[in-house]
Design a protein around this motif. Structure first.
Motif, mmCIF file in Angstrom:
data_model
loop_
_atom_site.group_PDB
_atom_site.id
_atom_site.type_symbol
_atom_site.label_atom_id
_atom_site.label_comp_id
_atom_site.label_asym_id
_atom_site.label_seq_id
_atom_site.Cartn_x
_atom_site.Cartn_y
_atom_site.Cartn_z
ATOM 1 N N ASP A 643 -9.864 6.154 8.965
ATOM 2 C CA ASP A 643 -9.226 5.839 7.570
ATOM 3 C C ASP A 643 -8.132 4.830 8.016
ATOM 4 O O ASP A 643 -7.015 4.955 8.447
ATOM 5 N N ILE A 644 -8.702 3.584 7.722
ATOM 6 C CA ILE A 644 -7.562 2.280 7.827
ATOM 7 C C ILE A 644 -6.770 2.295 6.493
ATOM 8 O O ILE A 644 -7.481 2.052 5.460
ATOM 9 N N THR A 645 -5.544 2.234 6.354
ATOM 10 C CA THR A 645 -4.698 1.933 5.267
ATOM 11 C C THR A 645 -3.679 0.847 5.307
ATOM 12 O O THR A 645 -3.285 0.570 6.696
ATOM 13 N N LEU A 646 -3.510 0.264 4.326
ATOM 14 C CA LEU A 646 -2.422 -0.904 4.477
ATOM 15 C C LEU A 646 -1.179 -0.541 3.622
ATOM 16 O O LEU A 646 -1.235 -0.186 2.671
ATOM 17 N N ASP A 647 0.021 -1.306 4.048
ATOM 18 C CA ASP A 647 1.265 -1.118 3.355
ATOM 19 C C ASP A 647 1.764 -2.606 3.671
ATOM 20 O O ASP A 647 1.688 -2.992 4.777
ATOM 21 N N ARG A 648 1.985 -3.291 2.456
ATOM 22 C CA ARG A 648 2.419 -4.618 2.228
ATOM 23 C C ARG A 648 1.919 -5.524 3.355
ATOM 24 O O ARG A 648 2.176 -6.413 3.995
ATOM 25 N N GLY A 649 0.354 -5.186 3.371
ATOM 26 C CA GLY A 649 -0.629 -5.995 3.796
ATOM 27 C C GLY A 649 -0.763 -5.761 5.366
ATOM 28 O O GLY A 649 -1.633 -6.453 6.009
ATOM 29 N N ARG A 650 0.115 -4.839 5.843
ATOM 30 C CA ARG A 650 0.044 -4.333 7.349
ATOM 31 C C ARG A 650 -0.862 -3.133 7.544
ATOM 32 O O ARG A 650 -0.617 -2.303 6.723
ATOM 33 N N VAL A 651 -1.841 -3.325 8.468
ATOM 34 C CA VAL A 651 -2.497 -2.204 8.804
ATOM 35 C C VAL A 651 -1.843 -0.971 9.511
ATOM 36 O O VAL A 651 -1.151 -1.663 10.434
ATOM 37 N N GLN A 652 -1.934 0.082 8.842
ATOM 38 C CA GLN A 652 -1.031 1.163 9.459
ATOM 39 C C GLN A 652 -1.504 1.887 10.673
ATOM 40 O O GLN A 652 -0.601 2.472 11.568
ATOM 41 N N GLN A 653 -2.861 1.707 10.975
ATOM 42 C CA GLN A 653 -3.465 2.099 12.250
ATOM 43 C C GLN A 653 -3.366 1.339 13.259
ATOM 44 O O GLN A 653 -3.981 0.293 13.319
ATOM 45 N N THR A 654 -2.611 1.672 14.694
ATOM 46 C CA THR A 654 -2.540 0.642 15.486
ATOM 47 C C THR A 654 -3.249 1.035 16.877
ATOM 48 O O THR A 654 -3.382 -0.052 17.613
ATOM 49 N N ASN A 655 -3.537 2.380 16.856
ATOM 50 C CA ASN A 655 -3.836 2.627 18.202
ATOM 51 C C ASN A 655 -4.718 4.019 18.038
ATOM 52 O O ASN A 655 -4.985 4.408 17.011
#
Lengths: 721, 49
Positions: A643-655
C-alpha cells in the motif's frame, strides 16, 4: 550469509578482463566486445554464422544471450535452446551477455527495442534461437560431408561432434570450423522434432546460481571501476516534477571524502570517495524545493476524484450485445466497487548505475532490463552517437518492470559527465520506494445481471485509473489504453451482453510496469466478482466458472487441474476454506487455489497454494515452477501488505517497516503443476501473479463470509465483531 | 533446529528455520526452496541421506 570479503579484487578483475565463463563455473557474464563487432564471421578459425553463437577450433561454443538476467533464469534457458539445436556439449558452452545493439539484439516481442519486459524472454525468441543453433549444426554437417566425401543425409550429430552413421567415423566440431566457415549460412535450417530435444523441456541447474550463492556474482551495485567515485542524489520530497529552487553545498563539501556537489535532472548529487561520505554530505546539504504540481496531490484526493469519475461514462473498450438492456431486464443484479492501491516494485537491489564519460566515448554499467534505452539515453546526454556508448548489462537484484525505466541511468551519466571520472550513483532504499514508477491505483465499478438459473446475462465494468501508455504520451486520454485493460477486456466467460469502459485520470504520480501490469489488479476485480456471482447463484465457484468457460478451453484446463490437485470440494480442517481464480496473461493461462484461515483478530494465514500453469512448451520446467513460486510470494506481499500512499505529493512508505515484505514464516506451501498443452510457449515471469489475490480473497469469503473489495487486506475489516 | 556458524564457532539455535530466517527478505520469493535447503542441510549434517 557468505562473507563477501576478498571478492572485491575478483570482481574488478572480472570487469576489466572480461572472463569467458564455462558452464558450471559461471561467475558473471562477460559482455561481448563493443557494440558492433560481435559476429566475427571473418576471424579465421571461428565459425560465427550469426550474432548468437561462435565456435572455435577447440570446440568451445560461445553463446551470446541478449536477455538480461534479473533472476528469471533466461541466462541458462537461452543457451539451452541454442545448444539443443546445435547439438552442443553443455560442458563446452560459454555464455556472454550481449552488448547494446538493437539492430542485432532487439526484442521481437517489443517492436525490436532492446528492452526486456512483458515476459517475452523465451516466447518471442525461441524460434530465432533454435534456428541460430540449427544453422550452425547444418553447416558443421555439410563440412563433415565434404571432409568424408559422403552425402549430407548420412551425416548426423551427437553432442559436440559430427558422425557418419554408416562407418562410425566422428569429427569434433572444433575440427570442422575452418571448412564450415566457407559455407553459406542456411536461412531456414531444419529444426529438431520435439522427441529429439536434449536440453529443451528438461531441468538443468542454473548457470548463475553458484556465483549467487558464494557471493562472487557481480550485480550492478557491486561494480567497481578503477578511479571510481560514488554519488548519492538528494531527491525532491515530492514524488515527481518538483524542481530545485536553490541549494547550499558549503556544509556538504566540508564533509570528509566529499569531492563535488553537482545539480542534475533528478536532484543534487553529492560525489564522494565512498557511499558513506556521500550520504553524510547529502545530510549536510541544504536544498530548497519548488514542490510543483504534484505537491498538492494526496491519496484521499485521488480516491475521491476516481469515485466521482466512476459515475460518468468512460471510453468503451469492448461492447458485446446490449448490456444496459440486460441490466435493466428485471432479473437479479449485483453491483460492487473494487479498489487497489499504488504499489512499488521494491527490487531488493536499489536502483543504481555506473558510468564513465569521456569526449570520445561513454561506458555504462547498469543492472537494466533496457540495454537499448540505456544506450539511447547515454547518447542523448553525452551527445555521442549510440555506437560510441558501451553498455554492460549487469545482474539485477530484481527487475519486476522497474528496471525498464532509465531514470537511474540518467543519474549516473549526468554525474559522470559533470565530474569527468567514473561514477557510481547508488540509491538508498528510501530513494527507491519514494521515487518509483508505481503500479497505478484503480477504482472499478462492476455490475452484472443474472437470469433465473443464476447464469450471468450481462456484465459491465468501468475502470478508473492512470494509463501507463497515456501518461507516457503514447495514447491519448480519450483513447483506450491497452496497458490498463488486460484481463478485463478479454474476459473469457461466456456472457452475451458485455461492456468494458475505461476512464483515464492522471494525477501526476509516475506509474509503471509492475510485474503483470494491469492484470495484477484486473484479475482481482474480475475473479472476485465472478465469485460473488457464483455465491449469489448458490453455486460452487469452481463449477460456476467451469460452466462459463466453454469457449476458453485453456482457461478451463488450468482451472480443472488446479482444482483437482488442490482437492477442491474435499474436507478441510475446521476454519479453513479454499478460493479459486483463473486468468490469461502474457501468453499463458494460470489458475490458483488458495487454502486460507482467518483468526478472530482478522489475521489471515495462507496455508497452501496450488498453482496450475499452461505456458505451452515449458522450455525449462524447474524455472517455470520457480517463477510460479516467486509469483505467489510477490503477489501475496501485495495482497497482505502492499500500500503506497501519498500526502502532499510525498510517498509515505520509506522502508520495509512501512512497506513490509512477505517473510519465510508467512510463505504458504506452494505446489506448481504444469499443464502440457503442446502449444507454443507463453510467458512465465508474470502470469503467476494475477490470480493469487482473487484466490486468497475468495478463500477469505468462503471462510468468513466477508468479501474483500479493497486491497491490501485490512485485518480490522475481517476481525470478529 | 538451526545451527549457525560465526567465526568458526557453531551454535545450535533451538528455533525453527522460519523463525531463524525471520530477519531475511527474499523478494524473488525463493523462501520455499531456502526452507527446503535448510532442512536438507540439517539432515545431511545428521548423517542422513
Amino acid at each position: 550469509m557468505t562473507t563477501r570479503s576478498g571478492t572485491g579484487i575478483g570482481r574488478r578483475t572480472l570487469l576489466k578482463g572480461g572472463l569467458a565463463m564455462g558452464a558450471g563455473l559461471v561467475v558473471g557474464f562477460r559482455v561481448a566486445g563493443r557494440a558492433g563487432d560481435v559476429a566475427e564471421a571473418q576471424t579465421p578459425g571461428v565459425l560465427a554464422p550469426n550474432q548468437w553463437l561462435r565456435i572455435d577450433r577447440d570446440g568451445i561454443v560461445t553463446i551470446t544471450n541478449s536477455v538480461p538476467e534479473m533472476g528469471q533464469g533466461t541466462s541458462t534457458t537461452m543457451p539451452m535452446i541454442v545448444a539443443d539445436e546445435l547439438d552442443a556439449e553443455w560442458e563446452r558452452i560459454r555464455v556472454e551477455q550481449a552488448p547494446a545493439n538493437p539492430k542485432l539484439y532487439g526484442n521481437p516481442g517489443i517492436g525490436g527495442q532492446q528492452l526486456y519486459g512483458g515476459s517475452h524472454g523465451i516466447r518471442s525468441h525461441l524460434q530465432m534461437w533454435r534456428k541460430a543453433g540449427a544453422a550452425a549444426r547444418q553447416m558443421l554437417r555439410e563440412a563433415a560431408a565434404q571432409e568424408w566425401g559422403v552425402p549430407l543425409s548420412e551425416v548426423d550429430t551427437e553432442p559436440g561432434a559430427a558422425v557418419h552413421r554408416p562407418t562410425g567415423r566422428r569429427l569434433p566440431y572444433g575440427q570442422l570450423v575452418d571448412r564450415a566457415q566457407a559455407l553459406p549460412v542456411p536461412a531456414d535450417p531444419p529444426l529438431k522434432t520435439k522427441d529429439k530435444f536434449r536440453y529443451i523441456g528438461k531441468d538443468r541447474p542454473r548457470l548463475d546460481v553458484p556465483s549467487k550463492v558464494n557471493g562472487r556474482a557481480v550485480y550492478g551495485s557491486d561494480v567497481k571501476v578503477p578511479g571510481m567515485l560514488i554519488a548519492s542524489i538528494e531527491r525532491s520530497p515530492v514524488v515527481a516534477r518538483a524542481t530545485v529552487k536553490r541549494f547550499d553545498a558549503t556544509a556538504a563539501k566540508a564533509v570528509p571524502g566529499v569531492k563535488q556537489v553537482v545539480q542534475v535532472t533528478n536532484g543534487v548529487a553529492v560525489v564522494a570517495d565512498s557511499f558513506w561520505a556521500a550520504q553524510n554530505g547529502r545530510k549536510a546539504l541544504v536544498v530548497e524545493w519548488d514542490d510543483g504540481p504534484v505537491g498538492a496531490v494526496g491519496s484521499d484526493a485521488i480516491a475521491r476524484e476516481y469515485e466521482t469519475l466512476a459515475g460518468k461514462p468512460g471510453v468503451v473498450a469492448r461492447n458485446d450485445g446490449d448490456v444496459d438492456r440486460a441490466l435493466a431486464g428485471g432479473g437479479r443484479t449485483l453491483e460492487a466497487v473494487y479498489r487497489v492501491p499504488f504499489l512499488e516494485h521494491a527490487c531488493m537491489e536499489p536502483m543504481n548505475a555506473t558510468a564513465h564519460v569521456t569526449r570520445e566515448e561513454c561506458t555504462v554499467w547498469a543492472p537494466t532490463q533496457n540495454p537499448g534505452g540505456t544506450q539511447a539515453v547515454a547518447a542523448r546526454i553525452t551527445g555521442l552517437p549510440p555506437e560510441r556508448v558501451t553498455v554492460h548489462t549487469m545482474f539485477m537484484g530484481g527487475g519486476f518492470g522497474r528496471r525498464n525505466e532509465t531514470d537511474f541511468v540518467v543519474d549516473a551519466v549526468e554525474v559522470a559527465k559533470a565530474v569527468g571520472v567514473p561514477v557510481k550513483t547508488l540509491w538508498t532504499r528510501e530513494d527507491d520506494l519514494t521515487h518509483g514508477f508505481y503500479r497505478p491505483t484503480s477504482y472499478n465499478v462492476v455490475r452484472a445481471a443474472l437470469d433465473a438459473q443464476g447464469q450471468p446475462v450481462g456484465w459491465f465494468t468501468r475502470a478508473v485509473g492512470a494509463g501507463l501508455l497515456t501518461q507516457r504520451g503514447a495514447v491519448q486520454p480519450t483513447q483506450v489504453d491497452g496497458s490498463a485493460l488486460a484481463a478485463l477486456r478479454d474476459l473469457p466467460y461466456d456472457i452475451p451482453n458485455l461492456r468494458i469502459e475505461w476512464v483515464h485520470r492522471d494525477m501526476g504520480v509516475p506509474v509503471g510496469f509492475w510485474r503483470s501490469v494491469a492484470s495484477s489488479q484486473n484479475a482481482f476485480v474480475v475473479e472476485s466478482f465472478v465469485d460473488e456471482l457464483a455465491h449469489a447463484a448458490g453455486k460452487d465457484p469452481f463449477e460456476y466458472r467451469r460452466a462459463l468457460l466453454g469457449k476458453a478451453p485453456r482457461h478451463k484446463g488450468v482451472l480443472e487441474l488446479a482444482a483437482a490437485r488442490a482437492g477442491w470440494g474435499t474436507p478441510l480442517p475446521a476454519g479453513r476454506a479454499r478460493g479459486i481464480a483463473v486468468c490469461f496473461s502474457y501468453g499463458s493461462y494460470a489458475a490458483h487455489v488458495a487454502e486460507v484461515s482467518v483468526d478472530d483478530a482478522g489475521a489471515v494465514t495462507v496455508h497452501r497454494v496450488v498453482a496450475a500453469i499452461d505456458c505451452g512448451l515449458a522450455v525449462h520446467p524447474d524455472q517455470v515452477r520457480a517463477q510460479m513460486e516467486g509469483g505467489v510470494v510477490y503477489a501475496l506481499t501485495a495482497v497482505l501488505h502492499g500500500d503506497i500512499t501519498l500526502d502532499r505529493g510525498r510517498v509515505q512508505q520509506t522502508n520495509f517497516h512501512t512497506y513490509p515484505m512477505l517473510r519465510m514464516a508467512q510463505t504458504p506451501r506452494t505446489e506448481v503443476h504444469i499443464l502440457d498443452s503442446g502449444e507454443a510457449p507463453g510467458g512465465i515471469g508474470e502470469p503467476g501473479v494475477p490470480t493469487v489475490a482473487p484466490a486468497v480473497c475468495n478463500a477469505i469469503f468462503a471462510a468468513t463470509g466477508k468479501r474483500v473489495r479493497r486491497l491490501p487486506i485490512r485485518t480490522d475489516e475481517l476481525k470478529k465483531a | 533446529m538451526v545451527s549457525v556458524t560465526v567465526n568458526g564457532k557453531t551454535r545450535q539455535l533451538d528455533v525453527a528455520p522460519d523463525t531463524a530466517m525471520a530477519g531475511h527478505i527474499c523478494r524473488c520469493g525463493t523462501y520455499q526452496r531456502i526452507r527446503a535447503a535448510i532442512h536438507r542441510a540439517a539432515t545431511l549434517k545428521r548423517g542422513g541421506a
